[in-house]
Design an enzyme around this catalytic site. Structure first.
Site, PDB file in Angstrom:
ATOM      1  N   ARG A  31       0.850  -1.193   0.000  1.00 28.26           N
ATOM      2  CA  ARG A  31       0.000   0.000   0.000  1.00 28.26           C
ATOM      3  C   ARG A  31       0.883   1.239   0.000  1.00 28.26           C
ATOM      4  O   ARG A  31       1.920   1.266   0.675  1.00 28.26           O
ATOM      5  CB  ARG A  31      -0.941  -0.003   1.205  1.00 28.26           C
ATOM      6  CG  ARG A  31      -1.970  -1.124   1.102  1.00 28.26           C
ATOM      7  CD  ARG A  31      -3.057  -1.018   2.162  1.00 28.26           C
ATOM      8  NE  ARG A  31      -3.920  -2.182   2.106  1.00 28.26           N
ATOM      9  CZ  ARG A  31      -4.997  -2.303   1.316  1.00 28.26           C
ATOM     10  NH1 ARG A  31      -5.362  -1.302   0.541  1.00 28.26           N
ATOM     11  NH2 ARG A  31      -5.727  -3.403   1.312  1.00 28.26           N
ATOM     12  N   ASP A  32       0.486   2.235  -0.788  1.00 33.91           N
ATOM     13  CA  ASP A  32       1.255   3.474  -0.863  1.00 33.91           C
ATOM     14  C   ASP A  32       1.238   4.171   0.499  1.00 33.91           C
ATOM     15  O   ASP A  32       0.206   4.237   1.169  1.00 33.91           O
ATOM     16  CB  ASP A  32       0.662   4.395  -1.946  1.00 33.91           C
ATOM     17  CG  ASP A  32       1.621   5.488  -2.349  1.00 33.91           C
ATOM     18  OD1 ASP A  32       2.177   5.438  -3.457  1.00 33.91           O
ATOM     19  OD2 ASP A  32       1.841   6.418  -1.524  1.00 33.91           O
ATOM     20  N   ILE A  33       2.374   4.702   0.889  1.00 31.13           N
ATOM     21  CA  ILE A  33       2.516   5.356   2.198  1.00 31.13           C
ATOM     22  C   ILE A  33       1.732   6.672   2.266  1.00 31.13           C
ATOM     23  O   ILE A  33       1.367   7.132   3.340  1.00 31.13           O
ATOM     24  CB  ILE A  33       4.020   5.589   2.504  1.00 31.13           C
ATOM     25  CG1 ILE A  33       4.290   5.698   3.979  1.00 31.13           C
ATOM     26  CG2 ILE A  33       4.572   6.791   1.753  1.00 31.13           C
ATOM     27  CD1 ILE A  33       5.768   5.627   4.333  1.00 31.13           C
ATOM     28  N   ASN A  89       4.586   6.242 -13.759  1.00 33.24           N
ATOM     29  CA  ASN A  89       5.272   7.503 -14.043  1.00 33.24           C
ATOM     30  C   ASN A  89       6.688   7.230 -14.535  1.00 33.24           C
ATOM     31  O   ASN A  89       7.364   6.317 -14.045  1.00 33.24           O
ATOM     32  CB  ASN A  89       5.312   8.367 -12.775  1.00 33.24           C
ATOM     33  CG  ASN A  89       3.937   8.862 -12.382  1.00 33.24           C
ATOM     34  OD1 ASN A  89       3.140   9.248 -13.238  1.00 33.24           O
ATOM     35  ND2 ASN A  89       3.647   8.865 -11.093  1.00 33.24           N
ATOM     36  N   GLU A  97       8.684  10.093  -8.338  1.00 33.39           N
ATOM     37  CA  GLU A  97       9.490  10.375  -7.143  1.00 33.39           C
ATOM     38  C   GLU A  97      10.539   9.300  -6.909  1.00 33.39           C
ATOM     39  O   GLU A  97      11.623   9.595  -6.395  1.00 33.39           O
ATOM     40  CB  GLU A  97       8.587  10.405  -5.894  1.00 33.39           C
ATOM     41  CG  GLU A  97       7.600  11.547  -5.836  1.00 33.39           C
ATOM     42  CD  GLU A  97       6.599  11.349  -4.683  1.00 33.39           C
ATOM     43  OE1 GLU A  97       6.901  10.612  -3.723  1.00 33.39           O
ATOM     44  OE2 GLU A  97       5.508  11.925  -4.776  1.00 33.39           O
ATOM     45  N   VAL A  98      10.184   8.061  -7.190  1.00 33.70           N
ATOM     46  CA  VAL A  98      11.081   6.944  -6.889  1.00 33.70           C
ATOM     47  C   VAL A  98      11.558   6.329  -8.206  1.00 33.70           C
ATOM     48  O   VAL A  98      10.753   5.795  -8.972  1.00 33.70           O
ATOM     49  CB  VAL A  98      10.362   5.878  -6.028  1.00 33.70           C
ATOM     50  CG1 VAL A  98      11.310   4.725  -5.718  1.00 33.70           C
ATOM     51  CG2 VAL A  98       9.823   6.491  -4.741  1.00 33.70           C
ATOM     52  N   HIS A 102       7.520   1.123 -11.062  1.00 34.31           N
ATOM     53  CA  HIS A 102       6.389   0.589 -10.294  1.00 34.31           C
ATOM     54  C   HIS A 102       5.099   1.015 -10.964  1.00 34.31           C
ATOM     55  O   HIS A 102       5.042   2.032 -11.646  1.00 34.31           O
ATOM     56  CB  HIS A 102       6.423   1.091  -8.847  1.00 34.31           C
ATOM     57  CG  HIS A 102       6.546   2.576  -8.730  1.00 34.31           C
ATOM     58  ND1 HIS A 102       7.742   3.239  -8.914  1.00 34.31           N
ATOM     59  CD2 HIS A 102       5.622   3.534  -8.503  1.00 34.31           C
ATOM     60  CE1 HIS A 102       7.561   4.537  -8.774  1.00 34.31           C
ATOM     61  NE2 HIS A 102       6.278   4.746  -8.541  1.00 34.31           N
ATOM     62  N   HIS A 104       1.179   1.999 -10.199  1.00 38.52           N
ATOM     63  CA  HIS A 104       0.191   2.385  -9.189  1.00 38.52           C
ATOM     64  C   HIS A 104      -1.158   1.755  -9.546  1.00 38.52           C
ATOM     65  O   HIS A 104      -1.560   1.809 -10.707  1.00 38.52           O
ATOM     66  CB  HIS A 104      -0.021   3.903  -9.184  1.00 38.52           C
ATOM     67  CG  HIS A 104       1.179   4.721  -8.823  1.00 38.52           C
ATOM     68  ND1 HIS A 104       1.300   5.368  -7.615  1.00 38.52           N
ATOM     69  CD2 HIS A 104       2.303   5.022  -9.520  1.00 38.52           C
ATOM     70  CE1 HIS A 104       2.449   6.033  -7.584  1.00 38.52           C
ATOM     71  NE2 HIS A 104       3.084   5.840  -8.730  1.00 38.52           N
TER      72      HIS A 104
HETATM   73  P1  5GP Z   1       6.070   7.899  -8.182  1.00 38.82           P
HETATM   74  O1  5GP Z   1       5.782   9.351  -7.997  1.00 38.82           O
HETATM   75  O2  5GP Z   1       7.548   7.613  -8.220  1.00 38.82           O
HETATM   76  O3  5GP Z   1       5.328   7.310  -9.366  1.00 38.82           O
HETATM   77  O4  5GP Z   1       5.444   7.149  -6.932  1.00 38.82           O
HETATM   78  C1  5GP Z   1       6.162   6.857  -5.780  1.00 38.82           C
HETATM   79  C2  5GP Z   1       5.131   6.508  -4.713  1.00 38.82           C
HETATM   80  O5  5GP Z   1       5.808   5.834  -3.670  1.00 38.82           O
HETATM   81  C3  5GP Z   1       4.452   7.722  -4.102  1.00 38.82           C
HETATM   82  O6  5GP Z   1       3.041   7.605  -4.308  1.00 38.82           O
HETATM   83  C4  5GP Z   1       4.834   7.648  -2.621  1.00 38.82           C
HETATM   84  O7  5GP Z   1       3.783   8.012  -1.772  1.00 38.82           O
HETATM   85  C5  5GP Z   1       5.222   6.200  -2.456  1.00 38.82           C
HETATM   86  N1  5GP Z   1       6.236   5.938  -1.454  1.00 38.82           N
HETATM   87  C6  5GP Z   1       7.390   6.633  -1.243  1.00 38.82           C
HETATM   88  N2  5GP Z   1       8.110   6.087  -0.249  1.00 38.82           N
HETATM   89  C7  5GP Z   1       7.397   5.003   0.181  1.00 38.82           C
HETATM   90  C8  5GP Z   1       7.628   4.024   1.191  1.00 38.82           C
HETATM   91  O8  5GP Z   1       8.623   4.029   1.911  1.00 38.82           O
HETATM   92  N3  5GP Z   1       6.661   3.073   1.358  1.00 38.82           N
HETATM   93  C9  5GP Z   1       5.541   3.033   0.582  1.00 38.82           C
HETATM   94  N4  5GP Z   1       4.658   2.051   0.821  1.00 38.82           N
HETATM   95  N5  5GP Z   1       5.287   3.940  -0.399  1.00 38.82           N
HETATM   96  C10 5GP Z   1       6.202   4.910  -0.578  1.00 38.82           C
END
Ligand code: 5GP
Ligand code: ZN
Length: 115
Positions: A31-33, A89, A97-98, A102, A104
């Site tokens: 689950r997203d944090i 993304n 962000e990461v 991945h 969503h």
């Molecule tokens: P992005 O913007 O890279 O597509 O999505 C990264 C997602 O990872 C964001 O929605 C963010 O809330 C989530 N996220 C970042 N750090 C963590 C973490 O430590 N644990 C979990 N479960 N989600 C995370």
């Protein structure tokens, strides 16, 4: 190859605790944090796949497996009937962000238009 600075590699390796709600050895789901919808799950390959554009065929296959796993995860989450959105993304304009590929899964409300 795991990236020691990558948060999703750390989750994959159990260095950061997270409840894996799905795990098939190639990808896992958590689950997203910071959820952006009532149901917000991330499907993440164990392999550190950075930009798809730079990934070799094996890494693209690992990332593509997220898409194969997503319908079963959505079914287990009970969101198949009402529907859900899959988002991947890639790069700065997407807001990524990461930098570890991945997918969503967003569900549980009308999500509105993309953009
Ligand atoms: P992005 O913007 O890279 O597509 O999505 C990264 C997602 O990872 C964001 O929605 C963010 O809330 C989530 N996220 C970042 N750090 C963590 C973490 O430590 N644990 C979990 N479960 N989600 C995370
Ligand atoms: Zn990684």
């Amino acid at each position: 190859m795991a990236d020691p600075n990558c948060i999703f590699c750390k989750i994959a390796q159990g260095e950061i605790p997270a409840e894996k709600i799905y795990d098939d050895g190639t990808v896992f789901a958590v689950r997203d944090i910071n959820p952006k919808a009532p149901t917000h799950v991330l499907v993440i390959p164990y392999e550190h796949v950075e930009a798809l554009a730079d990934a070799d065929a094996a890494l693209v296959a690992a990332a593509a497996h997220c898409l194969e796993a997503a319908p079963g995860i959505a079914r287990a989450l009970g969101v198949t009937g009402a529907g859900y959105r899959l988002v991947a993304n890639q790069g700065p304009d997407s807001g990524q962000e990461v930098p570890h590929f991945h997918l969503h899964i967003l569900a549980g409300r009308r999500l509105g238009p993309m953009g």
